[in-house]
Scaffold this motif. Structure first.
Motif, mmCIF file in Angstrom:
data_model
loop_
_atom_site.group_PDB
_atom_site.id
_atom_site.type_symbol
_atom_site.label_atom_id
_atom_site.label_comp_id
_atom_site.label_asym_id
_atom_site.label_seq_id
_atom_site.Cartn_x
_atom_site.Cartn_y
_atom_site.Cartn_z
ATOM 1 N N PHE A 1 30.699 71.179 41.884
ATOM 2 C CA PHE A 1 31.671 70.133 42.176
ATOM 3 C C PHE A 1 33.051 70.701 42.487
ATOM 4 O O PHE A 1 33.821 70.099 43.226
ATOM 5 C CB PHE A 1 31.773 69.177 40.987
ATOM 6 C CG PHE A 1 32.631 67.973 41.258
ATOM 7 C CD1 PHE A 1 32.122 66.889 41.943
ATOM 8 C CD2 PHE A 1 33.949 67.927 40.855
ATOM 9 C CE1 PHE A 1 32.912 65.773 42.201
ATOM 10 C CE2 PHE A 1 34.738 66.820 41.121
ATOM 11 C CZ PHE A 1 34.223 65.742 41.794
ATOM 12 N N TYR A 2 33.362 71.852 41.940
ATOM 13 C CA TYR A 2 34.708 72.412 42.085
ATOM 14 C C TYR A 2 34.864 73.262 43.340
ATOM 15 O O TYR A 2 35.975 73.443 43.836
ATOM 16 C CB TYR A 2 35.065 73.220 40.832
ATOM 17 C CG TYR A 2 35.037 72.346 39.617
ATOM 18 C CD1 TYR A 2 36.156 71.606 39.250
ATOM 19 C CD2 TYR A 2 33.872 72.176 38.882
ATOM 20 C CE1 TYR A 2 36.122 70.746 38.177
ATOM 21 C CE2 TYR A 2 33.833 71.319 37.800
ATOM 22 C CZ TYR A 2 34.953 70.607 37.459
ATOM 23 O OH TYR A 2 34.913 69.739 36.400
ATOM 24 N N PHE A 3 33.767 73.775 43.856
ATOM 25 C CA PHE A 3 33.868 74.711 44.970
ATOM 26 C C PHE A 3 33.106 74.258 46.215
ATOM 27 O O PHE A 3 33.204 74.888 47.259
ATOM 28 C CB PHE A 3 33.337 76.091 44.549
ATOM 29 C CG PHE A 3 34.038 76.652 43.346
ATOM 30 C CD1 PHE A 3 35.375 77.013 43.408
ATOM 31 C CD2 PHE A 3 33.377 76.810 42.149
ATOM 32 C CE1 PHE A 3 36.029 77.521 42.294
ATOM 33 C CE2 PHE A 3 34.021 77.318 41.022
ATOM 34 C CZ PHE A 3 35.360 77.671 41.102
ATOM 35 N N ASN A 4 32.349 73.178 46.110
ATOM 36 C CA ASN A 4 31.539 72.713 47.224
ATOM 37 C C ASN A 4 32.260 71.617 47.996
ATOM 38 O O ASN A 4 32.848 70.721 47.410
ATOM 39 C CB ASN A 4 30.196 72.192 46.685
ATOM 40 C CG ASN A 4 29.280 71.665 47.772
ATOM 41 O OD1 ASN A 4 29.479 70.584 48.296
ATOM 42 N ND2 ASN A 4 28.285 72.450 48.105
ATOM 43 N N HIS A 5 32.206 71.684 49.304
ATOM 44 C CA HIS A 5 32.925 70.725 50.148
ATOM 45 C C HIS A 5 32.496 69.295 49.870
ATOM 46 O O HIS A 5 33.327 68.411 49.644
ATOM 47 C CB HIS A 5 32.688 71.055 51.627
ATOM 48 C CG HIS A 5 33.233 70.033 52.569
ATOM 49 N ND1 HIS A 5 32.484 69.482 53.578
ATOM 50 C CD2 HIS A 5 34.448 69.447 52.636
ATOM 51 C CE1 HIS A 5 33.225 68.604 54.244
ATOM 52 N NE2 HIS A 5 34.410 68.560 53.701
ATOM 53 N N GLU A 6 31.188 69.047 49.871
ATOM 54 C CA GLU A 6 30.716 67.684 49.668
ATOM 55 C C GLU A 6 31.020 67.193 48.260
ATOM 56 O O GLU A 6 31.092 65.996 48.012
ATOM 57 C CB GLU A 6 29.214 67.617 49.953
ATOM 58 C CG GLU A 6 28.889 67.845 51.421
ATOM 59 C CD GLU A 6 27.407 67.650 51.694
ATOM 60 O OE1 GLU A 6 26.852 66.631 51.227
ATOM 61 O OE2 GLU A 6 26.814 68.502 52.359
ATOM 62 N N GLY A 7 31.190 68.124 47.336
ATOM 63 C CA GLY A 7 31.521 67.741 45.973
ATOM 64 C C GLY A 7 32.998 67.462 45.783
ATOM 65 O O GLY A 7 33.414 66.986 44.736
ATOM 66 N N GLY A 8 33.818 67.782 46.775
ATOM 67 C CA GLY A 8 35.239 67.496 46.683
ATOM 68 C C GLY A 8 36.138 68.711 46.663
ATOM 69 O O GLY A 8 37.347 68.594 46.772
ATOM 70 N N TYR A 9 35.559 69.891 46.548
ATOM 71 C CA TYR A 9 36.272 71.178 46.487
ATOM 72 C C TYR A 9 37.662 71.056 45.853
ATOM 73 O O TYR A 9 38.691 71.255 46.456
ATOM 74 C CB TYR A 9 36.326 71.877 47.855
ATOM 75 C CG TYR A 9 36.932 71.127 49.019
ATOM 76 C CD1 TYR A 9 38.303 71.147 49.249
ATOM 77 C CD2 TYR A 9 36.126 70.455 49.920
ATOM 78 C CE1 TYR A 9 38.859 70.482 50.321
ATOM 79 C CE2 TYR A 9 36.673 69.797 51.007
ATOM 80 C CZ TYR A 9 38.039 69.810 51.196
ATOM 81 O OH TYR A 9 38.591 69.164 52.270
ATOM 82 N N ILE A 10 37.682 70.752 44.578
ATOM 83 C CA ILE A 10 38.938 70.663 43.833
ATOM 84 C C ILE A 10 39.696 71.995 43.915
ATOM 85 O O ILE A 10 40.916 72.032 44.007
ATOM 86 C CB ILE A 10 38.667 70.304 42.359
ATOM 87 C CG1 ILE A 10 37.920 68.974 42.257
ATOM 88 C CG2 ILE A 10 39.970 70.256 41.561
ATOM 89 C CD1 ILE A 10 38.657 67.798 42.820
ATOM 90 N N ASP A 11 38.942 73.083 43.889
ATOM 91 C CA ASP A 11 39.542 74.415 43.963
ATOM 92 C C ASP A 11 39.323 75.005 45.354
ATOM 93 O O ASP A 11 38.179 75.244 45.767
ATOM 94 C CB ASP A 11 38.915 75.344 42.913
ATOM 95 C CG ASP A 11 39.277 74.931 41.511
ATOM 96 O OD1 ASP A 11 40.426 75.150 41.122
ATOM 97 O OD2 ASP A 11 38.417 74.369 40.794
ATOM 98 N N THR A 12 40.406 75.235 46.061
ATOM 99 C CA THR A 12 40.318 75.875 47.372
ATOM 100 C C THR A 12 40.754 77.327 47.259
ATOM 101 O O THR A 12 41.399 77.732 46.299
ATOM 102 C CB THR A 12 41.207 75.152 48.401
ATOM 103 O OG1 THR A 12 42.572 75.223 47.969
ATOM 104 C CG2 THR A 12 40.790 73.705 48.559
ATOM 105 N N LEU A 13 40.391 78.102 48.249
ATOM 106 C CA LEU A 13 40.787 79.505 48.251
ATOM 107 C C LEU A 13 42.292 79.648 48.428
ATOM 108 O O LEU A 13 42.920 78.888 49.174
ATOM 109 C CB LEU A 13 40.076 80.249 49.381
ATOM 110 C CG LEU A 13 38.602 80.600 49.146
ATOM 111 C CD1 LEU A 13 37.966 81.108 50.431
ATOM 112 C CD2 LEU A 13 38.456 81.640 48.048
ATOM 113 N N ASN A 14 42.848 80.608 47.736
ATOM 114 C CA ASN A 14 44.256 80.956 47.930
ATOM 115 C C ASN A 14 44.359 81.766 49.219
ATOM 116 O O ASN A 14 44.115 82.972 49.243
ATOM 117 C CB ASN A 14 44.753 81.766 46.730
ATOM 118 C CG ASN A 14 46.164 82.307 46.935
ATOM 119 O OD1 ASN A 14 46.843 81.981 47.910
ATOM 120 N ND2 ASN A 14 46.604 83.147 46.011
#
Length: 480
Positions: free
Chosen positions: A288-301
């Motif tokens: 959920f935190y890193f997947n696009h369809e899950g919402g990617y709460i955390d994006t790459l710096n």
């Protein structure tokens, strides 16, 4: 500790108890009457309790990965919802923060489940299992207890390298089976590490399963215990002991690609210890935190993170296949097409990903760092090259085998960042080395993005979490 965060392992009886459907079924004890004593009368019952201990640890282990990447400089959490670790990213987890009590509780539930099993196996006679199995389960319970303490200490204490006497967490070495055990003294991170090393003795490690062709990375093993012990030795700057443990791990090999471990069946000869999501346990995982369809709460710096270094964003590096960019987004800079995420966990529809806590690539890079610190730079470079050349098979702009001195050290550090993006190692590496947490800003000086130190080891209020509010209320041995 509050009594309601502890539970007797008898509560899992319903999951493993069974009854006959024959003519005499009315004479059988119904499942609801199964007691803790009953669980230890059969081999399957004891195995069920052991599996329950492992299940208790799963929530903590998955959370530890997500928390560590939110405490790193390679991801940006731009969510405002505290349930999605915004307080973790902003380094302001207080006693009443949303994430705090759940993480603390999951850790202590795992510890107590392990302690209950350990004491029952030590104190009961006439168990229906062999001494070999009994010793394996005791050693496995100690491993789970130690791993839980390790993960809790990483966020509730300042680093050992900064202050080995930094107070960390309350420690229970005995099982809690009822009320009256709220009080427990805080141990220092040094005392916790010493206890872990005592638990992970050579004798206890030898009781765990060795590597075989039927190796199961979802269960405690000799290799997993050696990996945890290696991490502790590295945290204590005991490089020779870390080398000895790493060199004792054998039988494993690198997968053909990092991606192999994140696609079904999620298990290769590189997995040492992993937490699986199954058809019946698709719950909490990093997707959920890193997947696009899950919402990617955390994006790459993408301003100052590792992938802004050209040597770690090569077209020939197979790990760049995990990088995704949203063509329709307005990114964190207010500009279009800037949301970039890292999709190792890509099975959003089924959520069956495994969360890998130890894999052989870390063993090799741990050894590389340890050999560097004892002055054997050629061996360090050789081990670094083994990991890097797995992903960068051509056109590398770094001549790894020729590196020496500070350049070699930085290459080892950077390879760890690139190799384990999204797997939670970077945040713990920062803390282990007592480095500052440095995050990117949205402004530039010239062509360079500006940064901000958001936590430094000398400031406990930002670097270490406050203990949860309920623990402060009920544990009278904590000095507020």
């Amino acid at each position: 500790m509050r009594k309601n965060i502890y539970t007797s392992l008898a509560s899992i009886a319903l999951a493993i108890a069974s009854t006959s459907c024959g003519d005499d079924f009315l004479d059988k004890n119904p499942p609801l009457s199964v007691t803790e004593d009953d669980l230890y009368t059969t081999e399957s019952g004891i195995e069920g309790v052991y599996n329950g201990v492992l299940s208790r640890f799963r929530s903590l282990g998955v959370d530890a990965v997500i928390i560590a990447d939110n405490r790193s400089d390679d991801f940006v959490n731009y969510g405002m919802n505290t349930y999605y670790y915004s307080e973790v990213y902003n380094m302001n987890v207080g006693a009443a923060s949303v994430v705090n009590p759940g993480y603390f509780q999951s850790g202590y539930l795992a510890v107590n489940a392990a302690n209950i099993l350990k004491e029952n196996l030590e104190n009961r006679s006439n168990l229906p299992i062999s001494d070999e199995v009994r010793n394996e389960y005791i050693a496995g319970a100690l491993f789970i207890r130690d791993f839980a303490w390790y993960y809790l200490a990483q966020v509730y204490s300042q680093p050992y390298a900064y202050d080995p006497n930094s107070l960390a967490i309350p420690i229970h070495t005995e099982a809690v089976n009822g009320p009256g055990y709220n009080n427990a003294e805080l141990w220092t991170i040094g005392e916790i590490y010493d206890q872990i090393l005592s638990d992970l003795s050579d004798e206890n490690i030898a009781a765990l399963p060795a590597y075989t062709s039927k190796f199961d990375p979802t269960r405690p093993s000799q290799a997993a215990a050696l990996m945890l012990r290696q991490r502790i030795h590295m945290a204590k700057l005991d490089w020779n002991s870390a080398i000895a443990d790493g060199e004792s791990i054998s039988g494993f090999t690198l997968s053909n690609s990092v991606a192999d471990m994140f696609d079904a069946p999620y298990h290769t000869n590189e997995n040492i210890f992993s937490l699986p999501s199954t058809n019946t346990e698709r719950g909490h995982n990093p997707i959920f935190y890193f997947n696009h369809e899950g919402g990617y709460i955390d994006t790459l710096n993408t301003r100052t993170g590792i992938l802004t270094n050209p040597a770690y964003h090569l077209a020939s590096d197979s790990r760049t296949a995990f990088i995704r960019q949203d063509p329709n987004s307005i990114g964190i800079d207010g500009q279009p097409n800037k949301d970039v995420w890292y999709e190792k966990y890509d099975e959003y529809s089924v959520r069956l990903e495994w969360t890998h806590l130890f894999r052989y690539a870390e063993t090799l890079l741990n050894l590389a760092e340890s050999y560097y610190n004892v002055g054997n730079e050629s061996k360090a470079a050789e081990l670094l090259n083994i990991v890097r050349s797995r992903s960068v098979t051509s056109d590398d702009i770094i001549d790894v085998l020729s590196l020496t001195g500070d350049e070699l050290r930085e290459a080892i550090y950077n390879e760890r960042r690139a190799e384990f993006l999204g797997e939670g190692l970077r945040g713990y590496d920062i803390s282990r080395r007592a480095d500052d947490y440095v995050y990117p800003l949205s402004t530039k000086t010239g062509d360079a993005w500006n940064t901000k130190v958001v936590a430094t080891p000398s400031d406990r209020s930002t670097y270490a979490w406050a203990l949860p509010e309920y623990e402060l209320q009920v544990n009278k041995l904590i000095n507020n």
